[in-house]
Design an enzyme around this catalytic site. Structure first.
Site, PDB file in Angstrom:
ATOM      1  N   ASP A 106       6.322  -5.026  -4.014  1.00 27.48           N
ATOM      2  CA  ASP A 106       5.743  -4.648  -2.714  1.00 27.48           C
ATOM      3  C   ASP A 106       5.744  -5.871  -1.799  1.00 27.48           C
ATOM      4  O   ASP A 106       5.897  -7.003  -2.253  1.00 27.48           O
ATOM      5  CB  ASP A 106       4.306  -4.120  -2.884  1.00 27.48           C
ATOM      6  CG  ASP A 106       3.681  -3.685  -1.553  1.00 27.48           C
ATOM      7  OD1 ASP A 106       4.370  -3.038  -0.735  1.00 27.48           O
ATOM      8  OD2 ASP A 106       2.509  -4.019  -1.298  1.00 27.48           O
ATOM      9  N   SER A 107       5.506  -5.613  -0.522  1.00 25.49           N
ATOM     10  CA  SER A 107       5.383  -6.711   0.445  1.00 25.49           C
ATOM     11  C   SER A 107       4.148  -7.566   0.146  1.00 25.49           C
ATOM     12  O   SER A 107       4.035  -8.677   0.669  1.00 25.49           O
ATOM     13  CB  SER A 107       5.266  -6.141   1.856  1.00 25.49           C
ATOM     14  OG  SER A 107       4.068  -5.394   1.967  1.00 25.49           O
TER      15      SER A 107
ATOM     16  N   CYS B  55       6.487   0.298  -2.140  1.00 21.11           N
ATOM     17  CA  CYS B  55       6.270   0.016  -0.718  1.00 21.11           C
ATOM     18  C   CYS B  55       6.994   1.103   0.070  1.00 21.11           C
ATOM     19  O   CYS B  55       8.217   1.258  -0.064  1.00 21.11           O
ATOM     20  CB  CYS B  55       6.847  -1.362  -0.400  1.00 21.11           C
ATOM     21  SG  CYS B  55       6.772  -1.831   1.333  1.00 21.11           S
TER      22      CYS B  55
ATOM     23  N   GLU C  49      -4.629  -7.857   2.826  1.00 19.43           N
ATOM     24  CA  GLU C  49      -4.086  -9.055   2.160  1.00 19.43           C
ATOM     25  C   GLU C  49      -5.117 -10.191   2.139  1.00 19.43           C
ATOM     26  O   GLU C  49      -5.119 -11.012   1.239  1.00 19.43           O
ATOM     27  CB  GLU C  49      -2.818  -9.533   2.889  1.00 19.43           C
ATOM     28  CG  GLU C  49      -1.606  -8.635   2.699  1.00 19.43           C
ATOM     29  CD  GLU C  49      -0.988  -8.741   1.311  1.00 19.43           C
ATOM     30  OE1 GLU C  49      -0.907  -9.849   0.776  1.00 19.43           O
ATOM     31  OE2 GLU C  49      -0.608  -7.681   0.763  1.00 19.43           O
TER      32      GLU C  49
ATOM     33  N   CYS D 117       1.124   4.244   3.135  1.00 19.33           N
ATOM     34  CA  CYS D 117       1.412   2.829   2.864  1.00 19.33           C
ATOM     35  C   CYS D 117       0.626   2.509   1.603  1.00 19.33           C
ATOM     36  O   CYS D 117      -0.541   2.923   1.482  1.00 19.33           O
ATOM     37  CB  CYS D 117       0.933   1.983   4.038  1.00 19.33           C
ATOM     38  SG  CYS D 117       0.823   0.204   3.711  1.00 19.33           S
ATOM     39  N   THR D 118       1.248   1.808   0.663  1.00 19.63           N
ATOM     40  CA  THR D 118       0.570   1.613  -0.629  1.00 19.63           C
ATOM     41  C   THR D 118      -0.648   0.685  -0.524  1.00 19.63           C
ATOM     42  O   THR D 118      -1.450   0.610  -1.454  1.00 19.63           O
ATOM     43  CB  THR D 118       1.551   1.071  -1.687  1.00 19.63           C
ATOM     44  OG1 THR D 118       2.207  -0.094  -1.164  1.00 19.63           O
ATOM     45  CG2 THR D 118       2.578   2.125  -2.057  1.00 19.63           C
ATOM     46  N   HIS D 119      -0.782  -0.003   0.603  1.00 26.75           N
ATOM     47  CA  HIS D 119      -2.012  -0.788   0.809  1.00 26.75           C
ATOM     48  C   HIS D 119      -3.213   0.122   1.112  1.00 26.75           C
ATOM     49  O   HIS D 119      -4.355  -0.255   0.857  1.00 26.75           O
ATOM     50  CB  HIS D 119      -1.861  -1.750   1.996  1.00 26.75           C
ATOM     51  CG  HIS D 119      -1.088  -3.004   1.710  1.00 26.75           C
ATOM     52  ND1 HIS D 119       0.275  -3.029   1.552  1.00 26.75           N
ATOM     53  CD2 HIS D 119      -1.500  -4.301   1.565  1.00 26.75           C
ATOM     54  CE1 HIS D 119       0.681  -4.272   1.324  1.00 26.75           C
ATOM     55  NE2 HIS D 119      -0.380  -5.063   1.330  1.00 26.75           N
TER      56      HIS D 119
HETATM   57  N1  DGL Z   1       2.627  -1.554   1.109  1.00 26.69           N
HETATM   58  C1  DGL Z   1       3.600  -1.503   2.171  1.00 26.69           C
HETATM   59  C2  DGL Z   1       3.971  -0.039   2.471  1.00 26.69           C
HETATM   60  O1  DGL Z   1       3.770   0.795   1.657  1.00 26.69           O
HETATM   61  C3  DGL Z   1       3.051  -2.272   3.306  1.00 26.69           C
HETATM   62  C4  DGL Z   1       4.035  -2.587   4.341  1.00 26.69           C
HETATM   63  C5  DGL Z   1       3.768  -3.830   5.107  1.00 26.69           C
HETATM   64  O2  DGL Z   1       3.826  -4.911   4.516  1.00 26.69           O
HETATM   65  O3  DGL Z   1       3.599  -3.698   6.320  1.00 26.69           O
HETATM   66  O4  DGL Z   1       4.473   0.319   3.481  1.00 26.69           O
END
Ligand code: DGL
Length: 291
Positions: free
Chosen positions: A29-30, A92, A170, A202-204
């Protein structure tokens, strides 16, 4: 191949996967968002070994160009494949939307992506109004809009980019007043439209559940796809490596790799995840140079 020897090129500290007959799974993931997928993977498939790769030095991805996201996501998934991963989860939505086809074409391991759960939401909504909270890059992507076009026209989707939310998560501020204020402004159009369902695209964002509930109450349905994504991973592993089903191993290892700060990643994993990480041998390392 399950059970093959593997070695890292860039790190000197490793959890030893050698000798286990089970697949090594890479989760990318990011940043810390994909921990919501890793959490579910540890619930459904605790016996496997995992490498979790967080590109927190470059988060958020959602406001970057499509080309940058595609290139960086491919580099990091190639890194995971070279580290010996037998399957990779692109945890992500943004990277999946921009890069999954390219990653699949370049790597010869199964690659599972995540997409906003708009289809399950369209089936669950009672009043036909669904909010979709995702990054700008996901909402603008061809992949997302192609999926949207397949859904019944009597369902109305209120698309909202969650600008600024990923950096707060984050920074470990998922439950802060600052996050609550920003979230309230993003949720306003969704609330005003009368949505009874919100897709956490979004996984966040599953880490904002508590804050969303605080703002909107318990009756709104929140959809995230982590369970379905891990079921898909499980199906792929069972069909590729059927011998792994009969393992008597209970808990595998977890290696956390951060491009920014491995101790922060470890602390956030312990804070955000529901899984009992102490039941797994865990190691956190800093990402070396990736070409
Ligand atoms: N977890 C990422 C997603 O699902 C986050 C993207 C981001 O870093 O902006 O989209």
């Amino acid at each position: 191949m399950a059970g093959k020897n593997w070695q890292y090129s860039s790190q000197d500290c490793l959890i030893d996967h050698i000798g286990t007959e089970l697949s090594l799974i890479g989760v990318f993931d990011s940043g810390v968002g994909g921990l919501s997928i890793l959490d579910e993977a540890l619930r459904q498939l605790p016996q496997h070994d995992y490498i979790y790769l967080a590109d927190s030095a470059n988060a958020p991805y959602g406001e970057k160009s499509s080309d940058w996201i595609a290139q960086r996501s491919l580099s990091l998934c190639t890194y995971l494949a070279n580290a010996g991963c037998d399957a990779i989860v692109v945890a992500c939505n943004t990277a999946t939307a921009q890069a999954i086809a390219q990653i699949r074409a370049s790597l010869d391991v199964p690659v599972i992506g995540v997409e906003p759960g708009i289809k399950p939401a369209s089936m669950q909504t009672q009043n036909g109004i669904v909010g979709v909270l995702a990054t700008e890059a996901t909402l603008k992507s061809d992949k997302f809009n192609a999926l949207l076009a397949t859904l019944p026209s009597d369902c109305r989707f209120i698309k909202q980019a969650g600008a600024g939310l990923v950096p707060l998560i984050e920074a470990g501020k998922a439950d802060s007043e600052e996050t609550l204020d920003l979230l309230a402004s993003h949720l306003e159009p969704i609330q005003d439209a009368g949505a009874d369902t919100i897709v956490l695209g979004c996984t966040h964002y599953p880490f904002l559940r508590k804050a969303i509930r605080k703002l909107l109450g318990d009756s709104i349905a929140l959809i995230d796809t982590s369970e379905a994504v891990v079921k898909q991973l499980k199906r792929q592993l069972e069909s590729l490596y059927p011998q792994e089903v009969n393992t008597d191993r209970s808990n595998g290892t977890v290696q956390l790799i951060s491009s920014k700060d491995e101790t922060v990643l470890l602390a956030m994993a312990q804070d955000l995840m529901r899984s009992d990480l102490d039941a797994h041998a865990i190691q956190a390392v800093l990402l070396g140079k990736v070409s």
